[in-house]
Design a protein around this motif. Sequence first.
Motif, PDB file in Angstrom:
ATOM      1  N   ASP A 243       1.214  12.266  -4.298  1.00 52.45           N
ATOM      2  CA  ASP A 243       0.173  11.164  -4.649  1.00 52.45           C
ATOM      3  C   ASP A 243       0.351   9.851  -4.549  1.00 52.45           C
ATOM      4  N   TRP A 244      -0.031   9.464  -3.170  1.00 51.59           N
ATOM      5  CA  TRP A 244       0.364   8.194  -2.384  1.00 51.59           C
ATOM      6  C   TRP A 244      -1.203   7.710  -2.300  1.00 51.59           C
ATOM      7  N   ARG A 245      -1.386   6.651  -2.865  1.00 47.31           N
ATOM      8  CA  ARG A 245      -2.900   6.169  -3.145  1.00 47.31           C
ATOM      9  C   ARG A 245      -2.957   4.899  -2.247  1.00 47.31           C
ATOM     10  N   PRO A 246      -4.067   4.836  -1.490  1.00 39.48           N
ATOM     11  CA  PRO A 246      -4.161   3.580  -0.754  1.00 39.48           C
ATOM     12  C   PRO A 246      -4.535   2.423  -1.342  1.00 39.48           C
TER      13      PRO A 246
ATOM     14  N   ALA B  39      12.469  -0.224 -10.526  1.00 44.65           N
ATOM     15  CA  ALA B  39      11.388   0.143 -10.763  1.00 44.65           C
ATOM     16  C   ALA B  39      10.568   0.569  -9.671  1.00 44.65           C
ATOM     17  N   LEU B  40      10.537  -0.195  -8.538  1.00 43.20           N
ATOM     18  CA  LEU B  40       9.808   0.187  -7.319  1.00 43.20           C
ATOM     19  C   LEU B  40      10.286   1.663  -7.001  1.00 43.20           C
ATOM     20  N   TRP B  41      11.684   1.846  -6.929  1.00 47.81           N
ATOM     21  CA  TRP B  41      12.208   3.288  -6.468  1.00 47.81           C
ATOM     22  C   TRP B  41      11.658   4.467  -7.412  1.00 47.81           C
ATOM     23  N   ASP B  42      11.420   4.146  -8.759  1.00 47.83           N
ATOM     24  CA  ASP B  42      10.949   5.167  -9.671  1.00 47.83           C
ATOM     25  C   ASP B  42       9.665   5.453  -9.211  1.00 47.83           C
ATOM     26  N   ALA B  43       8.843   4.516  -8.852  1.00 48.45           N
ATOM     27  CA  ALA B  43       7.497   4.865  -8.367  1.00 48.45           C
ATOM     28  C   ALA B  43       7.523   5.461  -7.054  1.00 48.45           C
ATOM     29  N   ILE B  44       8.251   5.246  -6.316  1.00 45.23           N
ATOM     30  CA  ILE B  44       8.534   6.203  -5.122  1.00 45.23           C
ATOM     31  C   ILE B  44       8.939   7.254  -5.072  1.00 45.23           C
ATOM     32  N   ARG B  45       9.763   7.566  -6.050  1.00 40.47           N
ATOM     33  CA  ARG B  45      10.249   8.953  -6.481  1.00 40.47           C
ATOM     34  C   ARG B  45       9.237   9.937  -7.149  1.00 40.47           C
ATOM     35  N   LEU B  46       8.508   9.137  -7.831  1.00 43.66           N
ATOM     36  CA  LEU B  46       7.424   9.748  -8.514  1.00 43.66           C
ATOM     37  C   LEU B  46       6.200  10.356  -7.649  1.00 43.66           C
ATOM     38  N   ALA B  47       5.871   9.277  -6.598  1.00 43.55           N
ATOM     39  CA  ALA B  47       4.861   9.689  -5.510  1.00 43.55           C
ATOM     40  C   ALA B  47       5.347  10.863  -4.615  1.00 43.55           C
ATOM     41  N   THR B  48       6.763  10.718  -4.128  1.00 44.49           N
ATOM     42  CA  THR B  48       7.300  11.733  -3.298  1.00 44.49           C
ATOM     43  C   THR B  48       7.285  13.059  -4.146  1.00 44.49           C
ATOM     44  N   GLU B  49       7.374  13.006  -5.365  1.00 45.68           N
ATOM     45  CA  GLU B  49       7.511  14.285  -6.160  1.00 45.68           C
ATOM     46  C   GLU B  49       6.111  15.002  -6.224  1.00 45.68           C
ATOM     47  N   SER B  50       5.092  14.084  -6.550  1.00 43.46           N
ATOM     48  CA  SER B  50       3.701  14.657  -6.871  1.00 43.46           C
ATOM     49  C   SER B  50       2.880  14.617  -5.471  1.00 43.46           C
TER      50      SER B  50
ATOM     51  N   CYS C  20      -6.818   7.312   6.870  1.00 43.48           N
ATOM     52  CA  CYS C  20      -6.866   6.811   5.655  1.00 43.48           C
ATOM     53  C   CYS C  20      -8.231   7.133   4.961  1.00 43.48           C
ATOM     54  N   PRO C  21      -8.265   7.553   3.973  1.00 43.18           N
ATOM     55  CA  PRO C  21      -9.342   7.906   2.840  1.00 43.18           C
ATOM     56  C   PRO C  21     -10.443   6.595   2.969  1.00 43.18           C
ATOM     57  N   GLU C  22      -9.616   5.394   2.834  1.00 45.58           N
ATOM     58  CA  GLU C  22     -10.719   4.249   2.698  1.00 45.58           C
ATOM     59  C   GLU C  22     -11.590   3.995   4.014  1.00 45.58           C
ATOM     60  N   PHE C  23     -11.166   4.736   4.922  1.00 41.38           N
ATOM     61  CA  PHE C  23     -11.871   4.533   6.342  1.00 41.38           C
ATOM     62  C   PHE C  23     -12.484   5.762   6.677  1.00 41.38           C
ATOM     63  N   GLY C  24     -12.702   6.904   5.813  1.00 39.57           N
ATOM     64  CA  GLY C  24     -13.063   7.970   5.884  1.00 39.57           C
ATOM     65  C   GLY C  24     -12.221   9.008   6.473  1.00 39.57           C
ATOM     66  N   GLY C  25     -11.121   8.703   6.799  1.00 41.33           N
ATOM     67  CA  GLY C  25      -9.990   9.733   7.364  1.00 41.33           C
ATOM     68  C   GLY C  25      -9.462  10.440   6.359  1.00 41.33           C
TER      69      GLY C  25
ATOM     70  N   CYS D 118       0.922  -1.277  -0.116  1.00 43.49           N
ATOM     71  CA  CYS D 118       0.207  -0.098  -0.085  1.00 43.49           C
ATOM     72  C   CYS D 118       0.782   1.193   0.100  1.00 43.49           C
ATOM     73  N   PRO D 119       0.966   1.921  -1.350  1.00 46.56           N
ATOM     74  CA  PRO D 119       1.747   3.021  -1.191  1.00 46.56           C
ATOM     75  C   PRO D 119       1.409   4.405  -0.031  1.00 46.56           C
ATOM     76  N   LEU D 120       0.180   4.217   0.458  1.00 43.21           N
ATOM     77  CA  LEU D 120      -0.186   5.260   1.581  1.00 43.21           C
ATOM     78  C   LEU D 120       0.522   4.760   2.852  1.00 43.21           C
ATOM     79  N   LEU D 121       0.550   3.372   3.049  1.00 43.77           N
ATOM     80  CA  LEU D 121       1.017   3.086   4.122  1.00 43.77           C
ATOM     81  C   LEU D 121       2.589   3.319   4.229  1.00 43.77           C
ATOM     82  N   TYR D 122       3.181   3.085   3.074  1.00 43.24           N
ATOM     83  CA  TYR D 122       4.734   3.443   2.887  1.00 43.24           C
ATOM     84  C   TYR D 122       4.889   4.878   3.368  1.00 43.24           C
TER      85      TYR D 122
END
Length: 300
Positions: A245-248, A232-243, A263-268, A28-32
């Motif tokens: 955009d960390w989606r659950p 590839a995973l690090w590229d995705a982490i860098r992109l999320a860090t820049e933007s 967490c948005p998935e639980f209304g938070g 889960c990117p948001l957990l990260y």
Amino acid sequence: MSTSEQVPVESRAPMSLSPSRASDFMQCPLLYRFRVIDRLPEKPSAAATRGTLVHAVLERLFDDPAAERTASRAKSMVPGQWERLLASKPELAELFAEDPDGERLAGWLGEAEGLVERWFTLEDPTRLEPAERELFVETELDSGLRLRGVIDRVDVAPSGEVRIVDYKTGKAPRPEYRDGALFQMTFYALVVWRLKGVIPRRLQLVYLGSGEVLTYDPVEADLLRVERKLLALWDAIRLATESGDWRPRPTKLCGWCDHQAVCPEFGGTPPVYPLKIVSARPPESGESGQGRMDPAQPSS
């Protein structure tokens, strides 16, 4: 100020990757984000703490002469190692705050003793002399990605062959899930290979919960494959860090997450993003996000 409005003082962009944090992002990117960037506190877990306790016993047992590494000796070390762990992390006392007669604690310590005793049915410590225990390893790939982690045990044969061993206090996964279990071990094998120029002869997972041992003998192609996956995973982490955009990614594991309240998935509502947003645009088709952020440098 509410939890969602707090900005952690020590927030910073990711600077390295470990097996556990890589697994967090894949789960889960948001957990990260919550763990690495926001550094939100988490309640101590009885299961995870028991694992730490068992690891401490198995590590320190090798301080004794080989002939004294018995099951009874290892079990006798459990209470003392628990006191040592509690002294270093007093917050663990809350695990048994509502246990006035000590019954739960006694049962929990008994479970740890059982796991330690089971280890002796899987390996014979009187015939082992580990080259390393709780070994911190770190290397930087040619790409600049820094990999790090802690290996439970490294055995080196007289011939020079290396075996990496990891203890697990849970049960062995079903065959269809074993690739995920071996990810951590191939990660470590890659780090050792890049550091020492030697591919470990064997990777060994010792599952104390079910009394099973899972082994795998890696080859160079395996390590190159995991290296590509990590890049590839690090590229995705860098992109999320820049933007920002960390989606659950909802899964069955959400029920055990400490961060449901934000967490948005639980209304938070997640905390205010504490890093500077460099680029909010989504990647175009076929774009990995590579090259837009130096992973060794935190955002300003």
